[in-house]
Design a protein around this motif. Structure first.
Motif, PDB file in Angstrom:
ATOM      1  N   LEU A  95      33.692  46.488  45.504  1.00 39.88           N
ATOM      2  CA  LEU A  95      33.845  45.118  45.019  1.00 39.88           C
ATOM      3  C   LEU A  95      35.263  44.627  45.283  1.00 39.88           C
ATOM      4  CD1 LEU A  95      32.881  42.715  43.084  1.00 39.88           C
ATOM      5  CD2 LEU A  95      33.898  44.059  41.251  1.00 39.88           C
ATOM      6  N   PRO A  97      37.322  41.880  43.648  1.00 40.02           N
ATOM      7  CA  PRO A  97      37.054  41.115  42.436  1.00 40.02           C
ATOM      8  C   PRO A  97      37.534  39.674  42.514  1.00 40.02           C
ATOM      9  CG  PRO A  97      38.934  42.507  42.107  1.00 40.02           C
ATOM     10  CD  PRO A  97      38.441  42.809  43.482  1.00 40.02           C
ATOM     11  N   GLY A  99      39.313  37.940  40.154  1.00 40.51           N
ATOM     12  CA  GLY A  99      40.684  37.655  39.735  1.00 40.51           C
ATOM     13  C   GLY A  99      41.624  38.769  40.126  1.00 40.51           C
ATOM     14  N   ASN A 102      44.753  39.917  37.969  1.00 41.23           N
ATOM     15  CA  ASN A 102      44.715  40.814  36.813  1.00 41.23           C
ATOM     16  C   ASN A 102      43.837  42.034  37.049  1.00 41.23           C
ATOM     17  OD1 ASN A 102      46.286  38.932  35.316  1.00 41.23           O
ATOM     18  ND2 ASN A 102      44.437  37.707  35.088  1.00 41.23           N
ATOM     19  N   SER A 103      43.504  42.299  38.295  1.00 43.77           N
ATOM     20  CA  SER A 103      42.558  43.377  38.549  1.00 43.77           C
ATOM     21  C   SER A 103      43.234  44.720  38.778  1.00 43.77           C
ATOM     22  CB  SER A 103      41.681  43.037  39.749  1.00 43.77           C
ATOM     23  OG  SER A 103      40.762  42.037  39.381  1.00 43.77           O
ATOM     24  N   LEU A 104      44.561  44.741  38.697  1.00 42.83           N
ATOM     25  CA  LEU A 104      45.253  46.012  38.888  1.00 42.83           C
ATOM     26  C   LEU A 104      45.879  46.440  37.564  1.00 42.83           C
ATOM     27  CD1 LEU A 104      46.848  45.112  42.320  1.00 42.83           C
ATOM     28  CD2 LEU A 104      44.925  46.643  41.918  1.00 42.83           C
ATOM     29  N   ASN A 105      45.793  47.718  37.290  1.00 37.75           N
ATOM     30  CA  ASN A 105      46.325  48.289  36.056  1.00 37.75           C
ATOM     31  C   ASN A 105      47.847  48.159  36.039  1.00 37.75           C
ATOM     32  OD1 ASN A 105      47.139  49.913  33.948  1.00 37.75           O
ATOM     33  ND2 ASN A 105      45.817  51.625  34.489  1.00 37.75           N
ATOM     34  N   PRO A 106      48.409  47.418  35.061  1.00 39.96           N
ATOM     35  CA  PRO A 106      49.854  47.157  35.079  1.00 39.96           C
ATOM     36  C   PRO A 106      50.710  48.398  34.891  1.00 39.96           C
ATOM     37  CG  PRO A 106      48.856  46.293  33.059  1.00 39.96           C
ATOM     38  CD  PRO A 106      47.727  46.715  33.949  1.00 39.96           C
ATOM     39  N   GLN A 113      46.542  53.741  42.144  1.00 34.46           N
ATOM     40  CA  GLN A 113      45.260  53.098  41.864  1.00 34.46           C
ATOM     41  C   GLN A 113      44.314  53.179  43.052  1.00 34.46           C
ATOM     42  OE1 GLN A 113      45.410  49.462  39.475  1.00 34.46           O
ATOM     43  NE2 GLN A 113      47.616  49.732  39.361  1.00 34.46           N
ATOM     44  N   HIS A 150      53.073  44.217  38.962  1.00 36.33           N
ATOM     45  CA  HIS A 150      53.842  43.015  38.618  1.00 36.33           C
ATOM     46  C   HIS A 150      54.920  42.704  39.648  1.00 36.33           C
ATOM     47  CE1 HIS A 150      56.497  46.138  37.011  1.00 36.33           C
ATOM     48  NE2 HIS A 150      57.459  45.260  37.107  1.00 36.33           N
ATOM     49  N   CYS A 161      43.558  44.750  46.777  1.00 40.59           N
ATOM     50  CA  CYS A 161      42.143  44.880  46.402  1.00 40.59           C
ATOM     51  C   CYS A 161      41.261  45.071  47.639  1.00 40.59           C
ATOM     52  CB  CYS A 161      41.690  43.659  45.608  1.00 40.59           C
ATOM     53  SG  CYS A 161      42.380  43.625  43.947  1.00 40.59           S
ATOM     54  N   MET A 164      41.810  48.574  48.785  1.00 40.08           N
ATOM     55  CA  MET A 164      41.127  49.491  47.874  1.00 40.08           C
ATOM     56  C   MET A 164      39.630  49.509  48.177  1.00 40.08           C
ATOM     57  SD  MET A 164      41.950  49.903  43.879  1.00 40.08           S
ATOM     58  CE  MET A 164      42.431  48.513  43.459  1.00 40.08           C
TER      59      MET A 164
ATOM     60  N   GLU B 230      39.920  43.078  30.064  1.00 42.24           N
ATOM     61  CA  GLU B 230      40.807  42.828  31.207  1.00 42.24           C
ATOM     62  C   GLU B 230      40.085  43.109  32.515  1.00 42.24           C
ATOM     63  OE1 GLU B 230      43.807  41.643  31.356  1.00 42.24           O
ATOM     64  OE2 GLU B 230      44.515  41.743  29.282  1.00 42.24           O
ATOM     65  N   ASP B 231      40.460  42.339  33.535  1.00 40.19           N
ATOM     66  CA  ASP B 231      39.828  42.523  34.844  1.00 40.19           C
ATOM     67  C   ASP B 231      40.048  43.937  35.386  1.00 40.19           C
ATOM     68  OD1 ASP B 231      38.964  39.947  34.794  1.00 40.19           O
ATOM     69  OD2 ASP B 231      40.623  39.140  35.963  1.00 40.19           O
ATOM     70  N   TYR B 232      41.213  44.510  35.086  1.00 40.43           N
ATOM     71  CA  TYR B 232      41.471  45.831  35.687  1.00 40.43           C
ATOM     72  C   TYR B 232      40.581  46.920  35.099  1.00 40.43           C
ATOM     73  CZ  TYR B 232      44.842  46.265  31.778  1.00 40.43           C
ATOM     74  OH  TYR B 232      45.449  46.287  30.548  1.00 40.43           O
ATOM     75  N   LEU B 235      37.282  46.396  36.935  1.00 37.48           N
ATOM     76  CA  LEU B 235      37.359  46.924  38.297  1.00 37.48           C
ATOM     77  C   LEU B 235      37.341  48.451  38.284  1.00 37.48           C
ATOM     78  CD1 LEU B 235      37.541  46.068  41.274  1.00 37.48           C
ATOM     79  CD2 LEU B 235      39.993  46.400  41.144  1.00 37.48           C
ATOM     80  N   ALA B 238      33.889  49.393  38.142  1.00 35.50           N
ATOM     81  CA  ALA B 238      33.240  49.177  39.447  1.00 35.50           C
ATOM     82  C   ALA B 238      33.654  50.244  40.451  1.00 35.50           C
ATOM     83  CB  ALA B 238      33.593  47.794  39.986  1.00 35.50           C
ATOM     84  N   LYS B 239      34.858  50.792  40.262  1.00 36.34           N
ATOM     85  CA  LYS B 239      35.335  51.827  41.169  1.00 36.34           C
ATOM     86  C   LYS B 239      34.585  53.144  40.949  1.00 36.34           C
ATOM     87  CE  LYS B 239      40.065  52.009  41.664  1.00 36.34           C
ATOM     88  NZ  LYS B 239      41.444  51.895  41.109  1.00 36.34           N
ATOM     89  N   TYR B 250      43.390  53.759  31.874  1.00 36.03           N
ATOM     90  CA  TYR B 250      43.333  52.304  32.019  1.00 36.03           C
ATOM     91  C   TYR B 250      43.340  51.587  30.674  1.00 36.03           C
ATOM     92  CZ  TYR B 250      42.523  52.515  37.045  1.00 36.03           C
ATOM     93  OH  TYR B 250      42.675  52.711  38.394  1.00 36.03           O
ATOM     94  N   ASN B 254      47.373  51.254  28.233  1.00 32.99           N
ATOM     95  CA  ASN B 254      47.887  49.895  28.115  1.00 32.99           C
ATOM     96  C   ASN B 254      47.832  49.381  26.685  1.00 32.99           C
ATOM     97  OD1 ASN B 254      48.558  48.872  30.911  1.00 32.99           O
ATOM     98  ND2 ASN B 254      46.534  49.742  31.257  1.00 32.99           N
ATOM     99  N   PRO B 329      56.220  49.839  32.786  1.00 30.69           N
ATOM    100  CA  PRO B 329      57.030  49.510  33.970  1.00 30.69           C
ATOM    101  C   PRO B 329      57.398  48.032  34.067  1.00 30.69           C
ATOM    102  CG  PRO B 329      54.759  50.021  34.575  1.00 30.69           C
ATOM    103  CD  PRO B 329      54.919  50.371  33.134  1.00 30.69           C
ATOM    104  N   ARG B 330      56.710  47.165  33.306  1.00 31.49           N
ATOM    105  CA  ARG B 330      57.043  45.749  33.398  1.00 31.49           C
ATOM    106  C   ARG B 330      58.319  45.412  32.639  1.00 31.49           C
ATOM    107  NH1 ARG B 330      51.265  44.127  31.330  1.00 31.49           N
ATOM    108  NH2 ARG B 330      51.760  46.045  30.259  1.00 31.49           N
TER     109      ARG B 330
END
Lengths: 322, 336
Positions: A95, A97, A99, A102-106, A113, A150, A161, A164, B230-232, B235, B238-239, B250, B254, B329-330
């Motif tokens: 997939l 995605p 968005g 926001n689809s990656l783990n911060p 990832q 970020h 994405c 990936m 959250e989208d992540y 995803l 989905a992964k 995940y 967070n 990390p942010r």
């Protein structure tokens, strides 16, 4: 024609509400041929994303898959156990995605990832060279290997994405409005990247979106959805030259023209209650050509080879403007 | 990331020093608003012990001089600040003339031990249970049992302590009723003593854990619900990642970030909250020391204990500030 790689038959995804089920995706059927890109278009709320979440089995409560069959590579996807289906995810069905922002783990590095999905499905983490190869494929610089989400722009995250999605050479990729959150310049570049990667790998793809212009350039066939139903499927050239369904015509005539100023054709959204669709044609309440026959069921029928439509007046309206 | 920039460190240290200074000043001012004269209390105690006291005025003056309260306020204030730097808070008035620092030195390790033990247990259990309340793959039982267990959160710690005492010490006799260690063991670094301390500390720690884990669980539940949408996380699903991996790497990874800040802030509150638990278990920690000092109007001890609590809280916030960029990390170490 050979066996389709992905075949969807009578897929129904409903959302339960206190006043009855919302028929978000109601009895849709289509085939995806090997190496083909199929565009899935329709206005917001027409059930495009819900349809793919049904295919991906990612419908969460209060939604449910109320019926239908999804066959991928000859294997019934709906019948598989959760654990068996989990193993098919990404390695067969990836997939991109909606968005990407926001689809990656911060709290994880970009490279980690990509690595985790490879490790989960192959048992071994990819080496640095493999990840960099993926980066290169989508035009990402090497330096982001050590970076966190970020630190990347929106366009770069979208490319991550894409990288990936192709990491495991999946059979089918579903791109869910992969470019709609980006500005037009970046959108174009990302779309080109997507097309390039797709052509290089020969992967089959379902592309969801509402940008008819982008679709015209990217896809082989287009399926038009309205209020949870597919109303027309046609090769992209036929769809633009001779759309069979009044709704398809409205969608296509709504693409703004550079040379001519035309009034908007679509002025309202879906008008009926999605819990209680009208008897017969799904589009009858908004259709300019509605007549008595429209209250009868409108099955998909062949208008010409490769083009199927759910409208009993398709032939007589051929060429007519909406 | 990487090492901590000097400018950031200096900024944080200044903030730390200012926080402690302001708080220390407040705990000095507040007791002095009271009309009670500690010298008179000390004299009163002597009088009740001896029956009568001759030349009371003379003794009072002497006591005031010893306590340092005969001097102008401003001099007292700076003497106090100077003393606070080296943990010299003068002499206890209730157990005159024991130095306050000696009382604190004797009580602090017990409290820190009990506090760290209970805080770590409650933090881990609370957050894990809070996460399980939200996770789709939790056992069904968890979604019923955890909210039910939450009723303990509304019990005051003194009752949870008494309840545990009654069940596990009085009825089952698995744990000792009171005290910090057995009377028969030698205090020191030997196995018998450590074992005895853990054995004695278990019930007081649990008394705190069962009334506080709900705070963490409810906080974590809210954070997990946010993260789940959250989208992540979608995803990640989905992964086709394994559900447990998604939960830890995940979701919890967070969701827990704000809880870590709350952890540092809770440390100070917890010492105060421990007062009654230490009291009913006759556990010789800071809580009991503070409790007795309040009953005896022993201002130097109250000041000293409050100061140490403030210092511990400020230090834990300082440490979290320093390590936060390593866990999120942010966040970056930047000046100010």
């Amino acid at each position: 024609m050979s066996e389709p790689v992905l075949s969807v038959r009578g897929l129904k995804v409903y959302y339960a509400t206190p006043d009855g089920d919302v028929l978000a995706t109601d009895d849709i059927s289509f085939d995806l041929e090997r190496g083909e890109t199929l565009g899935l278009v329709g206005e917001s709320g027409s059930g495009k994303t819900t349809a793919t979440s049904g295919i991906l089995r990612m419908v969460s409560s209060p939604g449910r898959i109320a019926g239908g069959r999804v066959t991928l590579d000859g294997e019934d996807m709906i019948a598989l156990s959760d654990e068996e289906f989990r193993k098919r995810r990404w390695s067969k069905l990836a997939l991109i995605p909606q968005g990407a922002m926001n689809s990656l783990n911060p709290t994880m590095k970009i490279s980690a990832q990509i690595a985790d999905v490879v490790r989960t499905h192959t048992g071994a983490a990819p080496d640095r060279a493999r990840v960099l190869e993926l980066f290169q494929m989508v035009g990402l610089p090497e330096r982001i290997y050590e970076m966190y989400p970020h630190e990347l722009s929106g366009g770069m995250k979208q490319r991550v994405c894409i990288a990936m999605a192709v990491a495991l050479n999946p059979t089918v990729i579903i791109a869910d409005e992969a470019t709609s959150a980006l500005d037009v310049v970046v959108q174009r570049v990302v779309a080109q990247t997507l097309a390039k990667v797709r052509d290089a790998l020969g992967v089959s793809m379902i592309m969801i979106g509402h940008d008819m212009g982008l679709m015209a350039q990217m896809v082989d066939r287009i399926a038009v959805m309205y209020a949870g139903k597919i109303v027309e499927i046609a090769p992209v050239a036929d769809m633009f030259a001779r759309p069979g369904h009044p709704y398809s015509k409205i969608l296509i005539e709504s693409v703004p023209s550079l040379t001519e100023r035309r009034p908007m054709k679509i002025t309202e959204g879906i008008t009926h209650d999605p819990r209680n669709p009208p008897e017969g044609c799904i589009f009858q309440l908004r259709c300019p050509h509605v007549n008595d026959g429209c209250t009868k069921p409108q099955p998909m029928r062949e208008l010409r080879p490769g083009q199927t439509v759910a409208c009993h007046r398709a032939e007589e309206l051929e060429g007519a403007h909406v | 990331m990487g090492r901590i920039p000097r400018k950031y460190l200096i900024n944080r240290l200044i903030t730390l020093a200012l926080t402690v200074l302001i708080a220390a000043s407040m705990i000095w001012v507040i007791p002095r608003l009271s009309p009670v004269d500690p010298a008179e209390i000390a004299l009163g105690r002597m009088a009740s012990g001896a029956g009568a006291v001759a030349n009371a005025e003379e003794i009072l003056a002497q006591l005031r001089a010893q306590m340092g309260i005969d001097q102008p306020l401003i001099v007292q204030y700076f003497k106090y600040l100077k003393g606070a730097l080296v943990f010299d808070f003068g002499l206890s008035t209730a157990t005159f003339p024991t130095p306050v620092s000696a009382l604190i030195a004797q009580a602090l390790p017990w409290t820190l031990g009990l506090m760290i033990l209970s805080l770590v247990i409650t933090f881990v259990i609370g957050n894990l249970l809070g996460a399980l309340m939200v996770w789709d793959h939790s056992p069904k039982l968890a979604k019923v049992a955890i909210p039910a267990a939450m009723v303990f959160t509304s019990i005051p710690p003194i009752l949870s302590g008494l309840l545990l005492m009654w069940i596990f010490a009085a009825k089952l006799r698995w744990f000792p009723l009171t005290g910090a260690y057995g009377l028969t063991v030698d205090p020191g670094w030997n196995w018998a003593f450590v074992q005895s301390v853990l054995h004695h500390g278990f019930l007081p720690a649990m008394a705190i854990v069962i009334v506080t884990f709900g705070f963490w669980a409810l906080g974590m539940r809210g954070l997990m619900i946010t993260v789940q949408g959250e989208d992540y996380v979608k995803l990640a699903e989905a992964k086709g990642l394994k559900p447990r991996y998604i939960l830890y790497r995940y979701m919890i990874r967070n969701a827990i970030l704000p809880q870590i800040t709350a952890f540092a802030l809770k440390i100070g509150l917890l010492i105060a909250g421990q007062v009654l638990v230490e009291r009913i278990f006759a556990y010789n920690g800071m809580g009991k020391l503070l409790y007795d000092a309040i009953l005896d109007q022993d201002f130097p001890v109250i000041q000293g204990v409050s100061y140490v609590i403030i210092l511990i809280t400020a230090l834990s916030v300082f440490i979290v500030d320093l390590i936060y960029p390593f866990i999120d990390p942010r966040i970056r170490h930047e000046g100010g």
